[in-house]
Design an enzyme around this catalytic site. Structure first.
Site, PDB file in Angstrom:
ATOM      1  N   THR A 139       0.855  -1.184   0.000  1.00  0.00           N
ATOM      2  CA  THR A 139       0.000   0.000   0.000  1.00  0.00           C
ATOM      3  C   THR A 139       0.892   1.235   0.000  1.00  0.00           C
ATOM      4  OG1 THR A 139      -1.519  -1.256   1.373  1.00  0.00           O
ATOM      5  CG2 THR A 139      -1.931   1.094   1.177  1.00  0.00           C
ATOM      6  N   LYS A 141       2.161   4.707   0.903  1.00  0.00           N
ATOM      7  CA  LYS A 141       2.033   5.614   2.040  1.00  0.00           C
ATOM      8  C   LYS A 141       2.862   6.868   1.753  1.00  0.00           C
ATOM      9  CE  LYS A 141       0.043   2.253   4.509  1.00  0.00           C
ATOM     10  NZ  LYS A 141      -1.330   2.263   4.971  1.00  0.00           N
ATOM     11  N   ASP A 169      -4.717   3.241  -1.097  1.00  0.00           N
ATOM     12  CA  ASP A 169      -5.348   3.005   0.196  1.00  0.00           C
ATOM     13  C   ASP A 169      -6.858   3.119   0.026  1.00  0.00           C
ATOM     14  OD1 ASP A 169      -5.796   3.026   3.160  1.00  0.00           O
ATOM     15  OD2 ASP A 169      -3.624   3.050   3.077  1.00  0.00           O
ATOM     16  N   HIS A 260     -11.373  -4.200  -0.779  1.00  0.00           N
ATOM     17  CA  HIS A 260     -10.955  -3.788   0.565  1.00  0.00           C
ATOM     18  C   HIS A 260     -12.170  -3.820   1.485  1.00  0.00           C
ATOM     19  CE1 HIS A 260      -9.301  -1.544   3.907  1.00  0.00           C
ATOM     20  NE2 HIS A 260      -8.110  -1.743   3.389  1.00  0.00           N
ATOM     21  N   ARG A 261     -11.943  -4.216   2.750  1.00  0.00           N
ATOM     22  CA  ARG A 261     -13.073  -4.398   3.669  1.00  0.00           C
ATOM     23  C   ARG A 261     -13.226  -3.232   4.645  1.00  0.00           C
ATOM     24  NH1 ARG A 261     -11.128  -8.944   8.096  1.00  0.00           N
ATOM     25  NH2 ARG A 261      -9.107  -8.041   8.584  1.00  0.00           N
ATOM     26  N   HIS A 293      -9.098  -8.534   1.745  1.00  0.00           N
ATOM     27  CA  HIS A 293      -8.295  -8.485   2.975  1.00  0.00           C
ATOM     28  C   HIS A 293      -8.923  -9.413   4.010  1.00  0.00           C
ATOM     29  CE1 HIS A 293      -5.825  -4.843   1.957  1.00  0.00           C
ATOM     30  NE2 HIS A 293      -6.661  -4.955   0.952  1.00  0.00           N
TER      31      HIS A 293
END
Length: 441
Positions: A139, A141, A169, A260-261, A293
């Site tokens: 991811t 950052k 993200d 993504h959760r 995920h």
């Protein structure tokens, strides 16, 4: 029938049989009084039935109530309708102190009304030409604040260093500092540059989640026009209707779909109220997604080992036996519905690699965010370090070595021929995320 296992905590003085019957009625045909229109239909055919109640070991006030719902109550191919019926109204019921949906058994006839994941595990491996090992992700950052160009540069460095994927993200959508179209263009440039240099197929999870379904589809269409292999969606905040729509588009147009959760812990974290993540994972496999995920077992985000392995099996395997120690209350036959790759992420770094390789096996994505970008020498060496550690662990496993016992030794041996790995091992040798769970409710 669709079978549901509810953890019921009745109000004091309410017998468990009454609470179980109330759950079955309220989530199917019942209402608070008798109505004359009941006589216009055959209620026996349509009502939910609580067919078994058992106590929860170690809990005096909690019971597992098993409820069967006739299939006629549900619209075909609609996770949205399934959840609206089973959990839509009953959780505010006054006769209950708390209620948690622990598991669902989806019958074969209903599973066959869903398309499921756009492609599945085997098709994804064929598209990427990557076999015999977990896939590596990262991811980018800081998750918010980078310009599109600086973001694209970070993507390029990670992919060039040896990762298979980088990731937006979950909250990167289209903000003032980086609009979605600019991000998509710079990330596509990074992907193609890294592919040309490494000779491997690369991807970046372009987050198509948006405020409206129309905007979401516009982003997915643009991603396909750029020729990138994968897009991403936040399926709980975006909603199941939007997710299924996007999954159908991805299958028709050759895009992989990363899920993504975000928001899951709002629903699944309390032990006695809400919904267990294994139910959300089953629903996602029906709605559609190629990755999701799933918690890490090690690292900073919660995930108990046996329970996590339980829903990893639910995501990937075709037939899952009932295993109560893993929280699986029903056998589940997916009748060849494609599998979903579990994604391990959250506070994991290079010392976790042997454990992750052993626990998750080949069919998984190991996602190191800070564990890649936090390398003292920069992003590309961080990616090199993860790839070297993964290859060393896979080779050791294939040679029959015990990763659980010899993991640290395997990593140290690999340090001798990878200065990037050696530098990272020095930085992260002491980091642990070991807190007692606070949510013992």
């Amino acid at each position: 029938d669709i079978l549901a296992a509810f953890r019921v905590t009745p109000q004091p003085g309410v017998p468990p049989e009454e609470a179980g019957a109330a759950v079955a009625a309220e989530s199917s045909t019942g209402t608070w009084t008798t109505v004359w229109t009941d006589g216009l239909t055959s209620l026996d055919r349509y009502k939910g039935r609580c067919y078994h109640i058992e106590p929860v070991p170690g809990e005096e006030t909690q019971f597992i109530a098993y409820v069967a719902y006739p299939l006629d109550l549900f619209e075909e191919g609609s996770v949205t309708n399934m959840f609206t019926s089973i959990v839509g109204n009953v959780f505010g019921f006054k006769a209950l102190r708390a209620l948690r949906l622990e598991d669902l058994r989806i019958p074969v006839a209903y599973v066959k009304t869903f398309q499921g994941p756009p492609h599945g595990i085997q098709v994804e491996r064929d598209k990427l030409n990557k076999y015999g090992r977990p896939l590596l992700g990262c991811t980018i950052k800081p998750k918010l604040g980078l310009s599109a160009k600086x973001y694209g540069r970070a993507v390029y460095e990670c992919l060039r260093g040896g990762l298979d994927f980088t990731k937006d993200d979950e909250n990167v959508n289209s903000q003032p500092f980086m609009r979605w179209r600019d991000r998509f263009l710079f990330c596509a440039e990074a992907i193609y540059k890294a592919q040309a240099e490494t000779g491997e197929i690369k991807g970046h999870y372009l987050n198509a989640t948006a405020g409206t379904c129309e905007d979401m589809m516009k982003r997915a269409v643009f991603a396909r026009e750029l020729g990138v292999p994968i897009v991403m969606h936040d399926y709980l905040t975006g909603g199941f209707t939007a997710n299924t729509t996007l999954a159908h588009y991805c299958r028709d147009n050759g895009l992989l779909l990363h899920i993504h959760r975000a928001m899951h812990a709002v629903i699944d974290r309390q032990k006695n109220h809400g919904m267990h993540f294994r139910v959300l994972a089953k629903a996602l496999r029906m709605s559609g997604g190629d990755h999701i995920h799933s918690g890490x077992v090690v690292g900073k985000l919660e995930g108990e080992r046996e329970i996590t392995l339980g829903f990893v099996d639910l995501l990937x395997x075709d037939f899952i036996e009932k295993v109560r120690s893993r929280g699986i209350x029903f056998t589940q036959d997916w009748v060849s519905l494609p599998g979903v790759l579990p994604v391990a992420s959250g506070g994991i770094h290079v010392w976790h690699m042997p454990a992750l390789t052993e626990i998750f096996g080949d069919d998984s994505v190991l996602q190191f965010g800070g564990g890649t970008l936090g390398h003292p020498w920069g992003n590309a060496p961080g990616a090199v370090r993860n790839r070297v550690a993964l290859e060393a662990c896979v080779q050791a496993r294939n040679e029959g070595r015990d990763l659980a016992r010899e993991g640290n030794e395997i990593i140290r041996x690999a340090c001798k021929w990878s200065p990037e790995l050696a530098a990272a091992c020095e930085v992260w040798k002491e980091i642990k995320f070991e807190f007692e769970a606070m949510d013992t409710l």
